[in-house]
Design a protein around this motif. Structure first.
Motif, short mmCIF file in Angstrom:
data_model
loop_
_atom_site.label_atom_id
_atom_site.label_comp_id
_atom_site.label_asym_id
_atom_site.label_seq_id
_atom_site.Cartn_x
_atom_site.Cartn_y
_atom_site.Cartn_z
N LYS A 15 0.83 -1.45 0.06
CA LYS A 15 -0.06 0.01 -0.21
C LYS A 15 0.68 1.35 -0.12
O LYS A 15 0.26 2.27 -0.36
CB LYS A 15 -0.94 0.19 1.13
CG LYS A 15 -2.16 -1.20 0.98
CD LYS A 15 -2.96 -1.19 2.42
CE LYS A 15 -3.84 -2.22 1.99
NZ LYS A 15 -4.74 -2.70 3.10
N PHE A 18 1.64 1.39 -3.85
CA PHE A 18 0.76 1.58 -4.83
C PHE A 18 -0.57 2.24 -4.34
O PHE A 18 -1.31 2.39 -5.18
CB PHE A 18 0.66 0.51 -5.62
CG PHE A 18 1.76 -0.34 -6.26
CD1 PHE A 18 2.31 0.45 -7.27
CD2 PHE A 18 2.35 -1.33 -5.79
CE1 PHE A 18 3.32 -0.19 -8.28
CE2 PHE A 18 3.56 -1.86 -6.75
CZ PHE A 18 3.91 -1.14 -7.78
N GLY A 19 -0.78 2.13 -2.94
CA GLY A 19 -2.05 2.60 -2.69
C GLY A 19 -2.27 3.87 -1.68
O GLY A 19 -3.39 4.23 -1.28
N SER A 23 1.41 7.81 -4.25
CA SER A 23 1.82 6.75 -5.11
C SER A 23 1.19 6.47 -6.29
O SER A 23 1.50 5.75 -7.23
CB SER A 23 1.66 5.18 -4.26
OG SER A 23 2.06 5.29 -2.99
N LYS A 24 0.14 7.45 -6.33
CA LYS A 24 -0.62 7.28 -7.86
C LYS A 24 0.24 7.15 -9.19
O LYS A 24 -0.07 6.40 -9.96
CB LYS A 24 -1.79 8.26 -7.65
CG LYS A 24 -2.72 8.26 -8.61
CD LYS A 24 -3.66 9.37 -8.82
CE LYS A 24 -4.49 9.43 -7.44
NZ LYS A 24 -5.48 10.69 -7.35
N LEU A 27 1.47 3.83 -9.59
CA LEU A 27 0.35 2.73 -9.76
C LEU A 27 -0.19 2.89 -11.20
O LEU A 27 -0.11 1.91 -12.18
CB LEU A 27 -0.96 2.89 -9.08
CG LEU A 27 -2.19 2.03 -9.36
CD1 LEU A 27 -1.84 0.55 -8.93
CD2 LEU A 27 -3.51 2.56 -8.13
N ILE A 65 -6.50 -2.61 -3.11
CA ILE A 65 -6.64 -1.43 -3.88
C ILE A 65 -7.75 -1.42 -4.80
O ILE A 65 -7.93 -2.34 -5.54
CB ILE A 65 -5.06 -1.18 -4.64
CG1 ILE A 65 -4.04 -0.78 -3.64
CG2 ILE A 65 -5.42 0.36 -5.71
CD1 ILE A 65 -2.68 -0.75 -4.55
N VAL A 77 -6.60 -4.21 -7.64
CA VAL A 77 -5.52 -4.80 -7.49
C VAL A 77 -5.25 -5.37 -6.18
O VAL A 77 -5.11 -4.59 -5.04
CB VAL A 77 -4.38 -3.62 -7.65
CG1 VAL A 77 -2.82 -4.20 -7.87
CG2 VAL A 77 -4.70 -2.62 -9.08
#
Length: 278
Positions: A15, A18-19, A23-24, A27, A65, A77
């Protein structure tokens, strides 16, 4: 040697990478590399990861996610750390929620947006023993008819068997290869490999560096890492054909080791009521 970077197979690490809002970009880059769509994802909005059924008897679902792109397409995800009973069934069940939530009140033409269910697996399937697919890393599944023709192209399941990814640094020849190499070996890196020279991976390494964490984050990560190791240690040695009694034995062992209830439920397929009774 002490790790410099987080383990991305932990709940916290996954997380973190990517979460989170920050972190967008990572991702988006990862999904674009994986999906190879003609129309690349430009932006994503994180959605509520907790999904409730339409009645009190429906089971609650919590995604790792869950997000939506600028076109309204849905992306689940999931990180799967160890084998569990009815894993594929669970993925299919998960996909029904972003489909059902698109329903509109009153007259509606049923024109659905695409749904993608992506599973990053820290294990390999047993289905492909002695078959060419056994060594594959990426498995992409769509609804097809008996002739192999796509029947419906807006529901896609993608499974990444991470243990099957064995490429070395000099063998990486695509953006997806770089992401898989990054995820597979992040915890082992002491320096940043030369191949990760662009801005996105620079951000990813910065977010993953343990020295940049405050004490609260370090404590959360260490707890997550312990749960991951306990889970792997128990399930990797005890998983069998998926019988209910075996699931209960695994759940009981995890519970005795202090593993969180949510992780036990997610890993064994048991309900909270079943786990509480152990």
């Amino acid at each position: 040697m002490k790790s410099r970077y987080i383990n991305p197979f932990t709940d916290f690490g996954f997380k973190k990478l990517f979460g989170e809002e920050a972190s967008k970009p990572m991702l988006i880059d990862f999904l674009n590399a994986l999906l190879s769509q003609t129309n690349k994802i430009v932006d994503l909005n994180f959605k509520n990861t907790e999904q409730l059924g339409q009645t009190d008897t429906d089971r609650k679902v919590i995604y790792d996610i869950y997000c939506e792109n600028e076109s309204g397409e849905k992306f689940i995800v999931e990180l799967q750390k160890a084998k569990q009973n009815y894993f594929k069934e669970r993925t299919i069940y998960y996909s029904t929620f972003p489909i059902r939530e698109q329903a509109e009140k009153g007259e509606w033409n049923y024109n659905l947006k695409s749904v993608y269910c992506i599973g990053i697996l820290d294990f390999t399937f047993d289905d492909y023993e002695n078959e060419p697919e056994k060594s594959h890393v990426v498995h992409t599944i769509k609804l097809k008819n008996q002739n192999g023709k796509i029947f419906y192209d807006k529901l896609t399941y993608i499974y990444l068997e991470m243990p099957n990814f064995k490429k070395r640094e000099h063998e990486l020849n695509s953006r997806l290869d770089k992401w898989l190499f990054f995820i597979r070996h992040l915890e082992d890196f002491q320096t940043i490999p030369a191949i990760f020279s662009d801005e996105i991976f620079t951000q990813a390494f910065e977010k993953a560096e343990l020295a940049k964490f405050g004490q609260a984050e370090l404590d959360s990560y260490e707890n997550s890492l312990k749960n991951y190791r306990d889970l792997k240690g128990v399930i990797d040695t005890a998983f069998d054909d998926g019988k209910m009694e075996r699931s209960k034995e695994i759940a009981k062992a995890l519970k005795q080791n202090g593993v969180l209830i949510d992780i036990i439920i997610k890993s064994t397929g048991l309900t909270q009521e079943e786990v509480d009774k152990l």
